[in-house]
Design a protein around this motif. Sequence first.
Motif, PDB file in Angstrom:
ATOM      1  N   ASP A   1       3.522   2.185   2.492  1.00 18.37           N
ATOM      2  CA  ASP A   1       4.769   1.632   1.813  1.00 18.37           C
ATOM      3  C   ASP A   1       4.995   2.562   0.832  1.00 18.37           C
ATOM      4  O   ASP A   1       4.879   2.521  -0.418  1.00 18.37           O
ATOM      5  N   PRO A   2       5.731   3.810   1.141  1.00 19.81           N
ATOM      6  CA  PRO A   2       6.191   4.821   0.264  1.00 19.81           C
ATOM      7  C   PRO A   2       7.263   4.012  -0.645  1.00 19.81           C
ATOM      8  O   PRO A   2       8.023   3.059  -0.206  1.00 19.81           O
ATOM      9  N   PRO A   3       7.469   4.345  -1.994  1.00 21.08           N
ATOM     10  CA  PRO A   3       6.559   5.549  -2.622  1.00 21.08           C
ATOM     11  C   PRO A   3       5.484   4.656  -3.355  1.00 21.08           C
ATOM     12  O   PRO A   3       4.955   5.401  -4.372  1.00 21.08           O
ATOM     13  N   ASN A   4       5.004   3.623  -3.005  1.00 20.74           N
ATOM     14  CA  ASN A   4       4.225   2.934  -3.892  1.00 20.74           C
ATOM     15  C   ASN A   4       2.518   2.873  -3.429  1.00 20.74           C
ATOM     16  O   ASN A   4       1.892   3.226  -4.101  1.00 20.74           O
ATOM     17  N   THR A   5       2.518   2.609  -2.234  1.00 22.67           N
ATOM     18  CA  THR A   5       1.095   2.231  -1.810  1.00 22.67           C
ATOM     19  C   THR A   5       0.744   2.968  -0.510  1.00 22.67           C
ATOM     20  O   THR A   5       1.594   2.809   0.465  1.00 22.67           O
ATOM     21  N   SER A   6      -0.511   3.554  -0.258  1.00 23.97           N
ATOM     22  CA  SER A   6      -1.120   3.817   1.041  1.00 23.97           C
ATOM     23  C   SER A   6      -2.556   3.345   0.988  1.00 23.97           C
ATOM     24  O   SER A   6      -3.187   3.489  -0.005  1.00 23.97           O
TER      25      SER A   6
ATOM     26  N   MET B   1      -1.517   8.377 -10.189  1.00 29.80           N
ATOM     27  CA  MET B   1      -1.836   7.772  -8.994  1.00 29.80           C
ATOM     28  C   MET B   1      -3.120   7.063  -9.663  1.00 29.80           C
ATOM     29  O   MET B   1      -3.973   7.548 -10.369  1.00 29.80           O
TER      30      MET B   1
ATOM     31  N   THR C   1       3.896  12.340 -11.212  1.00 31.60           N
ATOM     32  CA  THR C   1       3.508  10.929 -10.508  1.00 31.60           C
ATOM     33  C   THR C   1       2.180  10.726 -10.921  1.00 31.60           C
ATOM     34  O   THR C   1       1.161  11.479 -10.942  1.00 31.60           O
TER      35      THR C   1
ATOM     36  N   GLU D   1      -7.335   3.147  -1.518  1.00 30.34           N
ATOM     37  CA  GLU D   1      -6.025   2.444  -1.766  1.00 30.34           C
ATOM     38  C   GLU D   1      -5.540   3.335  -2.723  1.00 30.34           C
ATOM     39  O   GLU D   1      -6.127   3.820  -3.643  1.00 30.34           O
TER      40      GLU D   1
ATOM     41  N   ASN E   1      -2.319   3.865  -4.994  1.00 30.77           N
ATOM     42  CA  ASN E   1      -1.261   3.598  -5.763  1.00 30.77           C
ATOM     43  C   ASN E   1      -0.217   4.720  -6.537  1.00 30.77           C
ATOM     44  O   ASN E   1      -0.973   5.071  -7.478  1.00 30.77           O
ATOM     45  N   CYS E   2       0.766   4.807  -6.408  1.00 36.25           N
ATOM     46  CA  CYS E   2       1.663   5.792  -7.201  1.00 36.25           C
ATOM     47  C   CYS E   2       2.737   5.108  -7.899  1.00 36.25           C
ATOM     48  O   CYS E   2       3.318   4.114  -7.454  1.00 36.25           O
ATOM     49  N   ARG E   3       2.907   5.733  -9.063  1.00 38.32           N
ATOM     50  CA  ARG E   3       3.927   5.409 -10.055  1.00 38.32           C
ATOM     51  C   ARG E   3       4.689   6.602 -10.660  1.00 38.32           C
ATOM     52  O   ARG E   3       4.080   7.424 -11.061  1.00 38.32           O
TER      53      ARG E   3
END
Length: 86
Positions: free
Chosen positions: A11-16, A43, A41, A30, A32-34
């Motif tokens: 689920d770019p750019p939020n979660t992989s 993480m 960024t 998991e 999570n990026c912000r």
Amino acid sequence: GSTTWTLAVYDPPNTSIYVLMNPDLVARIEVNCRALSPNETSMRITYSWTALTDRGHHHFTSPADFQSKMQRWKGWLDDYSKKAGW
């Protein structure tokens, strides 16, 4: 033995979310990026794992061992981001 990695959620750019499996353990990672700025960024990486064998129980033998693994992963991500031009 070999390890199989699967990208379970993308689920770019939020979660992989990745799942890895080998004969000794199953793990869920998991990421999570912000975005902090156009060039930075933040993480948050959450690990959970289940040992399937005695060897799997010893995969992370100490907090220092886990920190070492995290530093290697940070290095891989930093290298990838440079190659990708991030």
